[in-house]
Design a protein around this motif. Structure first.
Motif, PDB file in Angstrom:
ATOM      1  N   ALA A 126      63.581  45.854 -19.778  1.00 20.66           N
ATOM      2  CA  ALA A 126      63.088  45.652 -21.149  1.00 20.66           C
ATOM      3  C   ALA A 126      62.733  44.188 -21.267  1.00 20.66           C
ATOM      4  CB  ALA A 126      64.145  46.013 -22.190  1.00 20.66           C
ATOM      5  N   LEU A 127      61.869  43.865 -22.212  1.00 17.87           N
ATOM      6  CA  LEU A 127      61.415  42.481 -22.307  1.00 17.87           C
ATOM      7  C   LEU A 127      62.225  41.636 -23.285  1.00 17.87           C
ATOM      8  CD1 LEU A 127      57.525  42.789 -22.085  1.00 17.87           C
ATOM      9  CD2 LEU A 127      59.262  42.715 -20.288  1.00 17.87           C
ATOM     10  N   ASP A 128      63.020  42.260 -24.147  1.00 17.82           N
ATOM     11  CA  ASP A 128      63.601  41.474 -25.253  1.00 17.82           C
ATOM     12  C   ASP A 128      64.387  40.221 -24.835  1.00 17.82           C
ATOM     13  OD1 ASP A 128      65.034  43.910 -24.565  1.00 17.82           O
ATOM     14  OD2 ASP A 128      66.535  43.329 -26.025  1.00 17.82           O
ATOM     15  N   PRO A 129      65.164  40.236 -23.747  1.00 16.67           N
ATOM     16  CA  PRO A 129      65.862  38.982 -23.411  1.00 16.67           C
ATOM     17  C   PRO A 129      64.906  37.870 -22.984  1.00 16.67           C
ATOM     18  CG  PRO A 129      66.820  40.863 -22.246  1.00 16.67           C
ATOM     19  CD  PRO A 129      65.512  41.320 -22.818  1.00 16.67           C
ATOM     20  N   PHE A 130      63.677  38.250 -22.616  1.00 18.38           N
ATOM     21  CA  PHE A 130      62.692  37.315 -22.064  1.00 18.38           C
ATOM     22  C   PHE A 130      61.568  36.998 -23.046  1.00 18.38           C
ATOM     23  CE2 PHE A 130      64.501  40.089 -18.844  1.00 18.38           C
ATOM     24  CZ  PHE A 130      64.987  39.189 -17.915  1.00 18.38           C
ATOM     25  N   SER A 131      61.614  37.632 -24.218  1.00 18.51           N
ATOM     26  CA  SER A 131      60.505  37.555 -25.174  1.00 18.51           C
ATOM     27  C   SER A 131      60.758  36.501 -26.239  1.00 18.51           C
ATOM     28  CB  SER A 131      60.325  38.928 -25.840  1.00 18.51           C
ATOM     29  OG  SER A 131      59.671  38.805 -27.077  1.00 18.51           O
ATOM     30  N   THR A 132      59.766  35.644 -26.487  1.00 18.76           N
ATOM     31  CA  THR A 132      59.869  34.660 -27.569  1.00 18.76           C
ATOM     32  C   THR A 132      60.090  35.356 -28.910  1.00 18.76           C
ATOM     33  OG1 THR A 132      57.510  34.523 -27.043  1.00 18.76           O
ATOM     34  CG2 THR A 132      58.735  32.466 -27.074  1.00 18.76           C
ATOM     35  N   TYR A 133      59.588  36.579 -29.020  1.00 18.30           N
ATOM     36  CA  TYR A 133      59.695  37.316 -30.279  1.00 18.30           C
ATOM     37  C   TYR A 133      60.947  38.194 -30.346  1.00 18.30           C
ATOM     38  CZ  TYR A 133      54.834  35.940 -30.928  1.00 18.30           C
ATOM     39  OH  TYR A 133      53.683  35.220 -31.065  1.00 18.30           O
ATOM     40  N   GLY A 134      61.692  38.286 -29.259  1.00 21.37           N
ATOM     41  CA  GLY A 134      62.878  39.142 -29.260  1.00 21.37           C
ATOM     42  C   GLY A 134      62.531  40.611 -29.363  1.00 21.37           C
ATOM     43  N   HIS A 135      61.299  40.959 -29.001  1.00 18.56           N
ATOM     44  CA  HIS A 135      60.899  42.364 -29.011  1.00 18.56           C
ATOM     45  C   HIS A 135      60.893  42.923 -27.598  1.00 18.56           C
ATOM     46  CE1 HIS A 135      60.186  43.687 -33.076  1.00 18.56           C
ATOM     47  NE2 HIS A 135      59.719  42.488 -33.374  1.00 18.56           N
ATOM     48  N   ASP A 136      60.922  44.263 -27.505  1.00 13.14           N
ATOM     49  CA  ASP A 136      60.977  44.913 -26.193  1.00 13.14           C
ATOM     50  C   ASP A 136      59.598  45.080 -25.569  1.00 13.14           C
ATOM     51  OD1 ASP A 136      63.459  45.341 -27.548  1.00 13.14           O
ATOM     52  OD2 ASP A 136      63.963  46.861 -26.055  1.00 13.14           O
ATOM     53  N   GLY A 137      58.584  44.507 -26.215  1.00 11.21           N
ATOM     54  CA  GLY A 137      57.240  44.626 -25.673  1.00 11.21           C
ATOM     55  C   GLY A 137      56.404  43.431 -26.049  1.00 11.21           C
ATOM     56  N   ILE A 138      55.186  43.416 -25.514  1.00 10.37           N
ATOM     57  CA  ILE A 138      54.243  42.343 -25.792  1.00 10.37           C
ATOM     58  C   ILE A 138      53.730  42.497 -27.230  1.00 10.37           C
ATOM     59  CG2 ILE A 138      52.027  41.337 -25.107  1.00 10.37           C
ATOM     60  CD1 ILE A 138      52.579  42.518 -22.271  1.00 10.37           C
ATOM     61  N   VAL A 139      53.671  41.391 -27.947  1.00  8.22           N
ATOM     62  CA  VAL A 139      53.279  41.421 -29.356  1.00  8.22           C
ATOM     63  C   VAL A 139      51.826  40.970 -29.510  1.00  8.22           C
ATOM     64  CG1 VAL A 139      53.766  40.444 -31.641  1.00  8.22           C
ATOM     65  CG2 VAL A 139      55.652  40.895 -30.056  1.00  8.22           C
TER      66      VAL A 139
END
Ligand code: PBG
Length: 329
Positions: A126-139
């Protein structure tokens, strides 16, 4: 007092009269084999930071994490589920750090498989730990892109398999990701790496303490456009059916305690192993009440986890894993 019921034919209490009788007719048994221990890894050395909303649970630097996992293995725990705390400077919208071959997760998996090869390592896709937005996907423009995200998830899963993960566990809830990950793993030669699909994952307020642990709370909005509505039950079957068709080896219901009916429905639907995630908020509630002296922690934990087995869970991811392994000894 004279009895009016001398000839009562059925007396269910007969089978509850003694401890040995109760043991003989017991229907469900929690064992250490059912437990998967979720752990948090952070950068650095000799770091051990308690998560304030999860008393007794820490983010460990890799050196100390290895000790923690060795302890768990010595208690008979078969598997860990690994989650990383990623520093802000490594986060971006597309979660590119998630498939860095020298990333924290990849280094941790290698070290764990080297030091404690007998333990099964499950990695989070999942992307959330790596996402600037804290989301599980690309925003993009406030929405979460599905297919573009799935491409990143495949790279992430393959890099985890390359590091030595035994099982990858997509927790993102993008459509089609299980099939894409299966194809990606096979194309890279990782036929034997399994997929534990977070199939029925609900948009839940019970994830709060976990997001404290990973500093991964969504920066805007919520996760309701990809995680399931807690009011729905048939939809869980639809998600499970898709994940099985796409190649899942095991399916999961998450959270567990408020969703025991879902665990039961899915158990009746499939012959695959069913996992339940006793999530961070469920852990925090028990710890908080126990710290106040309002409940008997040990008895509540055993009763709660046994209820998940009774509902149909074959496996339980729980922060109580080490504690329970000790209780069951
Ligand atoms: C995110 C993920 C979450 C958890 C596991 N993976 C949180 C979320 O969806 O926001 C929660 C686990 C817990 O609460 O213990 N991919």
């Amino acid at each position: 007092m004279t009895s009016t019921n001398q000839h009562l034919t059925n007396r269910p209490r007969r089978l509850r009269r003694t401890a040995s009788l109760r043991r003989m007719v017991r229907e469900n048994q929690l064992t250490v084999n059912d437990l998967i221990y979720p752990v948090f890894v952070t950068e650095g050395e000799n770091q051990q930071e308690e998560i304030s909303s999860m008393p007794g649970i820490y983010r460990y630097s890799l050196d100390l994490l290895l000790k923690e996992i060795a302890d768990a293995a010595n208690l008979g725990i078969n598997a860990i589920a690994l989650f990383p705390l990623i520093s802000n400077d490594k986060k971006d919208n597309a979660g590119t750090e998630s498939y860095n071959p020298d990333g924290l997760v990849q280094r941790a998996v290698k070290a764990i498989k080297q030091e404690i090869p007998e333990i099964t390592v499950i990695t989070d896709v999942a992307l959330d730990p790596f996402s600037t937005y804290g989301h599980d996907g690309i925003v993009e423009d406030g929405t979460i892109l599905n297919d573009e995200t799935v491409e990143v998830l495949v790279k992430q899963a393959v890099s985890q398999a390359a590091a030595g993960a035994d099982i990858v566990a997509p927790s993102d809830m993008m459509d089609g990701r299980v099939g894409a990950i299966r194809q990606g793993l096979d194309a890279a030669g990782y036929f034997d790496v399994g997929i534990l699909a977070y199939s029925a994952k609900y948009a839940s307020a019970y994830y709060g303490p976990f997001r404290d642990a990973l500093e991964s709370a969504p920066q805007f909005g919520d996760k309701k456009t990809y995680q399931m509505n807690s009011a729905n039950s048939r939809e869980a079957i639809k998600e499970v059916a898709l994940d099985i068709a796409e190649g899942a080896d095991m399916v999961m219901v998450k959270p567990a305690l408020a969703y025991l009916d879902i665990i039961r429905r899915i158990k009746e639907y499939t012959n695959l192993p069913v996992a339940a995630y006793n999530v961070s908020g469920e852990y925090a509630m028990v710890k908080a009440a126990a710290q106040q002296g309002w409940i008997d922690e040990k008895q509540v934990v055993l009763e709660t986890l046994t209820s998940m087995k009774r509902a149909g869970a074959d496996l339980i991811l729980t922060y109580f894993a080490k504690q329970v392994a000790l209780m069951l000894q």
